[in-house]
Design a protein around this motif. Sequence first.
Motif, PDB file in Angstrom:
ATOM      1  N   GLY A 167      34.302  -0.534 -14.575  1.00 12.27           N
ATOM      2  CA  GLY A 167      34.472   0.458 -13.533  1.00 12.27           C
ATOM      3  C   GLY A 167      33.854   0.026 -12.216  1.00 12.27           C
ATOM      4  N   PHE A 168      34.191   0.734 -11.192  1.00 14.36           N
ATOM      5  CA  PHE A 168      33.647   0.440  -9.880  1.00 14.36           C
ATOM      6  C   PHE A 168      32.164   0.840  -9.826  1.00 14.36           C
ATOM      7  CE2 PHE A 168      38.204   1.168  -9.104  1.00 14.36           C
ATOM      8  CZ  PHE A 168      38.527  -0.047  -8.517  1.00 14.36           C
ATOM      9  N   THR A 169      31.418   0.099  -9.013  1.00 15.22           N
ATOM     10  CA  THR A 169      30.010   0.428  -8.820  1.00 15.22           C
ATOM     11  C   THR A 169      29.883   1.749  -8.077  1.00 15.22           C
ATOM     12  OG1 THR A 169      29.464  -1.920  -8.732  1.00 15.22           O
ATOM     13  CG2 THR A 169      27.833  -0.376  -7.847  1.00 15.22           C
ATOM     14  N   GLY A 170      29.085   2.609  -8.647  1.00 13.22           N
ATOM     15  CA  GLY A 170      28.920   3.912  -8.030  1.00 13.22           C
ATOM     16  C   GLY A 170      28.096   3.845  -6.760  1.00 13.22           C
ATOM     17  N   ASP A 171      28.167   4.892  -6.014  1.00 17.09           N
ATOM     18  CA  ASP A 171      27.386   4.977  -4.781  1.00 17.09           C
ATOM     19  C   ASP A 171      25.892   5.029  -5.104  1.00 17.09           C
ATOM     20  OD1 ASP A 171      29.733   5.022  -3.357  1.00 17.09           O
ATOM     21  OD2 ASP A 171      29.849   7.214  -3.320  1.00 17.09           O
ATOM     22  N   ARG A 172      25.107   4.513  -4.201  1.00 19.92           N
ATOM     23  CA  ARG A 172      23.661   4.517  -4.388  1.00 19.92           C
ATOM     24  C   ARG A 172      23.134   5.946  -4.309  1.00 19.92           C
ATOM     25  NH1 ARG A 172      19.348   0.818  -0.984  1.00 19.92           N
ATOM     26  NH2 ARG A 172      17.470   1.403  -2.164  1.00 19.92           N
ATOM     27  N   GLY A 173      22.302   6.283  -5.254  1.00 19.08           N
ATOM     28  CA  GLY A 173      21.762   7.631  -5.281  1.00 19.08           C
ATOM     29  C   GLY A 173      20.720   7.862  -4.201  1.00 19.08           C
ATOM     30  N   ASP A 174      20.410   9.083  -4.005  1.00 21.17           N
ATOM     31  CA  ASP A 174      19.395   9.441  -3.017  1.00 21.17           C
ATOM     32  C   ASP A 174      18.004   9.031  -3.520  1.00 21.17           C
ATOM     33  OD1 ASP A 174      21.352  10.572  -1.443  1.00 21.17           O
ATOM     34  OD2 ASP A 174      21.143  12.553  -2.389  1.00 21.17           O
ATOM     35  N   PRO A 175      17.111   8.644  -2.621  1.00 16.67           N
ATOM     36  CA  PRO A 175      15.741   8.286  -3.046  1.00 16.67           C
ATOM     37  C   PRO A 175      15.057   9.466  -3.734  1.00 16.67           C
ATOM     38  CG  PRO A 175      16.169   7.624  -0.764  1.00 16.67           C
ATOM     39  CD  PRO A 175      17.309   8.510  -1.180  1.00 16.67           C
ATOM     40  N   GLY A 176      14.333   9.141  -4.777  1.00 17.07           N
ATOM     41  CA  GLY A 176      13.599  10.185  -5.482  1.00 17.07           C
ATOM     42  C   GLY A 176      12.392  10.650  -4.694  1.00 17.07           C
ATOM     43  N   GLU A 177      11.839  11.718  -5.149  1.00 16.47           N
ATOM     44  CA  GLU A 177      10.661  12.244  -4.479  1.00 16.47           C
ATOM     45  C   GLU A 177       9.452  11.349  -4.737  1.00 16.47           C
ATOM     46  OE1 GLU A 177      10.011  16.204  -5.746  1.00 16.47           O
ATOM     47  OE2 GLU A 177      11.912  16.985  -4.948  1.00 16.47           O
ATOM     48  N   LYS A 178       8.576  11.310  -3.774  1.00 20.22           N
ATOM     49  CA  LYS A 178       7.383  10.486  -3.886  1.00 20.22           C
ATOM     50  C   LYS A 178       6.483  11.028  -4.989  1.00 20.22           C
ATOM     51  CE  LYS A 178       3.673   8.534  -1.086  1.00 20.22           C
ATOM     52  NZ  LYS A 178       3.064   8.480   0.284  1.00 20.22           N
ATOM     53  N   GLY A 179       6.052  10.113  -5.856  1.00 17.37           N
ATOM     54  CA  GLY A 179       5.201  10.520  -6.960  1.00 17.37           C
ATOM     55  C   GLY A 179       3.789  10.842  -6.509  1.00 17.37           C
ATOM     56  N   GLU A 180       3.068  11.428  -7.432  1.00 15.76           N
ATOM     57  CA  GLU A 180       1.683  11.765  -7.126  1.00 15.76           C
ATOM     58  C   GLU A 180       0.814  10.511  -7.092  1.00 15.76           C
ATOM     59  OE1 GLU A 180       0.345  14.568  -9.954  1.00 15.76           O
ATOM     60  OE2 GLU A 180       1.791  16.126  -9.398  1.00 15.76           O
ATOM     61  N   ARG A 181      -0.193  10.573  -6.302  1.00 17.56           N
ATOM     62  CA  ARG A 181      -1.090   9.439  -6.172  1.00 17.56           C
ATOM     63  C   ARG A 181      -1.892   9.254  -7.457  1.00 17.56           C
ATOM     64  NH1 ARG A 181      -5.202   8.445  -1.078  1.00 17.56           N
ATOM     65  NH2 ARG A 181      -5.890   6.336  -1.682  1.00 17.56           N
ATOM     66  N   GLY A 182      -1.958   8.013  -7.921  1.00 14.82           N
ATOM     67  CA  GLY A 182      -2.674   7.729  -9.152  1.00 14.82           C
ATOM     68  C   GLY A 182      -4.175   7.775  -8.959  1.00 14.82           C
ATOM     69  N   THR A 183      -4.841   7.766 -10.079  1.00 18.06           N
ATOM     70  CA  THR A 183      -6.303   7.781 -10.036  1.00 18.06           C
ATOM     71  C   THR A 183      -6.818   6.408  -9.620  1.00 18.06           C
ATOM     72  OG1 THR A 183      -6.378   7.207 -12.386  1.00 18.06           O
ATOM     73  CG2 THR A 183      -6.445   9.550 -11.814  1.00 18.06           C
ATOM     74  N   PRO A 184      -7.908   6.336  -8.919  1.00 15.27           N
ATOM     75  CA  PRO A 184      -8.449   5.040  -8.475  1.00 15.27           C
ATOM     76  C   PRO A 184      -8.779   4.159  -9.668  1.00 15.27           C
ATOM     77  CG  PRO A 184      -9.499   6.867  -7.329  1.00 15.27           C
ATOM     78  CD  PRO A 184      -8.704   7.475  -8.448  1.00 15.27           C
ATOM     79  N   GLY A 185      -8.379   2.900  -9.576  1.00 14.43           N
ATOM     80  CA  GLY A 185      -8.687   1.952 -10.638  1.00 14.43           C
ATOM     81  C   GLY A 185     -10.066   1.351 -10.455  1.00 14.43           C
ATOM     82  N   GLU A 186     -10.456   0.605 -11.474  1.00 17.46           N
ATOM     83  CA  GLU A 186     -11.759  -0.052 -11.404  1.00 17.46           C
ATOM     84  C   GLU A 186     -11.679  -1.268 -10.483  1.00 17.46           C
ATOM     85  OE1 GLU A 186     -13.027  -1.057 -15.278  1.00 17.46           O
ATOM     86  OE2 GLU A 186     -13.124   1.005 -16.002  1.00 17.46           O
ATOM     87  N   CYS A 187     -12.705  -1.474  -9.742  1.00 14.77           N
ATOM     88  CA  CYS A 187     -12.751  -2.589  -8.801  1.00 14.77           C
ATOM     89  C   CYS A 187     -12.938  -3.897  -9.578  1.00 14.77           C
ATOM     90  CB  CYS A 187     -13.883  -2.398  -7.803  1.00 14.77           C
ATOM     91  SG  CYS A 187     -13.984  -3.720  -6.575  1.00 14.77           S
ATOM     92  N   ALA A 188     -12.084  -4.885  -9.262  1.00 15.02           N
ATOM     93  CA  ALA A 188     -12.204  -6.178  -9.928  1.00 15.02           C
ATOM     94  C   ALA A 188     -13.462  -6.889  -9.444  1.00 15.02           C
ATOM     95  CB  ALA A 188     -10.992  -7.041  -9.641  1.00 15.02           C
ATOM     96  N   VAL A 189     -14.153  -7.533 -10.355  1.00 12.38           N
ATOM     97  CA  VAL A 189     -15.373  -8.267 -10.021  1.00 12.38           C
ATOM     98  C   VAL A 189     -15.066  -9.758 -10.094  1.00 12.38           C
ATOM     99  CG1 VAL A 189     -17.771  -8.714 -10.646  1.00 12.38           C
ATOM    100  CG2 VAL A 189     -16.809  -6.409 -10.929  1.00 12.38           C
ATOM    101  N   ALA A 190     -15.215 -10.440  -8.986  1.00 12.04           N
ATOM    102  CA  ALA A 190     -14.946 -11.872  -8.952  1.00 12.04           C
ATOM    103  C   ALA A 190     -16.020 -12.612  -9.736  1.00 12.04           C
ATOM    104  CB  ALA A 190     -14.918 -12.363  -7.508  1.00 12.04           C
ATOM    105  N   PRO A 191     -15.637 -13.604 -10.506  1.00 16.15           N
ATOM    106  CA  PRO A 191     -16.635 -14.386 -11.241  1.00 16.15           C
ATOM    107  C   PRO A 191     -17.526 -15.154 -10.282  1.00 16.15           C
ATOM    108  CG  PRO A 191     -14.472 -15.404 -11.403  1.00 16.15           C
ATOM    109  CD  PRO A 191     -14.255 -14.075 -10.753  1.00 16.15           C
ATOM    110  N   LYS A 192     -18.767 -15.298 -10.654  1.00 16.71           N
ATOM    111  CA  LYS A 192     -19.740 -15.967  -9.791  1.00 16.71           C
ATOM    112  C   LYS A 192     -20.456 -17.068 -10.563  1.00 16.71           C
ATOM    113  CE  LYS A 192     -20.719 -11.689  -7.242  1.00 16.71           C
ATOM    114  NZ  LYS A 192     -21.781 -10.716  -6.854  1.00 16.71           N
ATOM    115  N   SER A 193     -20.727 -18.145  -9.856  1.00 17.63           N
ATOM    116  CA  SER A 193     -21.536 -19.215 -10.439  1.00 17.63           C
ATOM    117  C   SER A 193     -22.011 -20.116  -9.300  1.00 17.63           C
ATOM    118  CB  SER A 193     -20.732 -20.030 -11.455  1.00 17.63           C
ATOM    119  OG  SER A 193     -21.542 -21.025 -12.047  1.00 17.63           O
ATOM    120  N   ALA A 194     -23.324 -20.232  -9.146  1.00 14.89           N
ATOM    121  CA  ALA A 194     -23.890 -21.056  -8.081  1.00 14.89           C
ATOM    122  C   ALA A 194     -25.356 -21.370  -8.406  1.00 14.89           C
ATOM    123  CB  ALA A 194     -23.787 -20.348  -6.725  1.00 14.89           C
ATOM    124  N   PHE A 195     -25.808 -22.531  -7.911  1.00 15.76           N
ATOM    125  CA  PHE A 195     -27.214 -22.885  -8.105  1.00 15.76           C
ATOM    126  C   PHE A 195     -27.622 -23.841  -6.987  1.00 15.76           C
ATOM    127  CE2 PHE A 195     -25.062 -26.463  -9.910  1.00 15.76           C
ATOM    128  CZ  PHE A 195     -25.885 -27.552  -9.657  1.00 15.76           C
TER     129      PHE A 195
END
Length: 248
Positions: free
Chosen positions: A82-110
Motif C-alpha cells: 500500500g501507499f505510505t500514509g501521511d505523517r501523523g501529528d506530533p504527540g504531546e510532550k511527555g512529562e519530565r523524568g526524574t533526575p538521574g545519578e551524576c556519573a563519576v569520572a574515574p580518577k587515578s594520579a600520583f
Amino acid sequence: MTSLQTWPLTLLLVIAVHWSNSVEDNKIPSLCTGSPGIPGSPGLHGSPGQPGRDGRDGRDAQPGEKGERGESGEPGQPGARGFTGDRGDPGEKGERGTPGECAVAPKSAFSAKLSEARTTPLVAGDAVRFDKVVLNEQGDYNPETGRFTCRVPGVYYIAVHATVYRSSLQFDLIKNGNTVASYFQIFGNWSKPASLSGGTLVHLIPGDQVWVQMALGEYNGFYSSPKTDSTFTGFLVYSDWKNSAVFA
C-alpha cells in the motif's frame, strides 16, 4: 319477376328466420359444409390475476450434524504494498523524568619526589624510591617500593624530572619489567645543578606496575635539596571504562 311470383319465396324466408331464433346456435342443422376458415390472430395478454394466498409456514426442522472441516486452501498471492500514509501529528510532550545519578569520572594520579636522605648513590637495576609523597589520593603509588600499581584501566602519562648535580645520570622507565623509555645526562663539570626530564604515554590494565630504574651504577646522579627536586609523576588521561569490570 312479378310480385305474385316472389311472395312464396319471401314467406319462406320469414318462417326460416323465425324458426332459427328458437333453436340453439350449436344445433342449427348444417345445410351445407364450408371450407375451414383462416386462423385468427393471437389474442392480447390478459390482465394479471389476483395475488394468491400465502402458504402455511413450515415447522423448523432439527439442526443437522456439523460437517467435517474442509482442507485449508492454499495461501493467496501477497497483495501489493500500500501507499505510505501521511505523517501523523506530533504527540504531546511527555512529562519530565526524574533526575538521574551524576556519573563519576574515574580518577587515578600520583606524584612523589626524592627527599634529601635519598641522594646516596644507587645501584644499577634498583627501583628509585621517590619517598616523599606529593599526591596519592587513590593510594596506588607505594613510596616504599617506588612503584605505581594500576587499578583503573586506561592510558596514563608518566613523567620523570631529575635534578643532576656533579655526576652523570642514566635511568629507564619500566613497565612490568620492560623498558618503556630511557634517559641520559652526562656531567660536564658544571658548577650548578642541571635538569633531565622526560615522559611518555603508556596503556595500563589493572595490576600493571610502572617504576623508575637505574640503568648504570656509575651514572646515578639523582639529586635533591631544599631548592631543587627530583620527581616521579603519573596520571590517567582517559579510561577504558566500557571494557572494564571496574565500571560494569
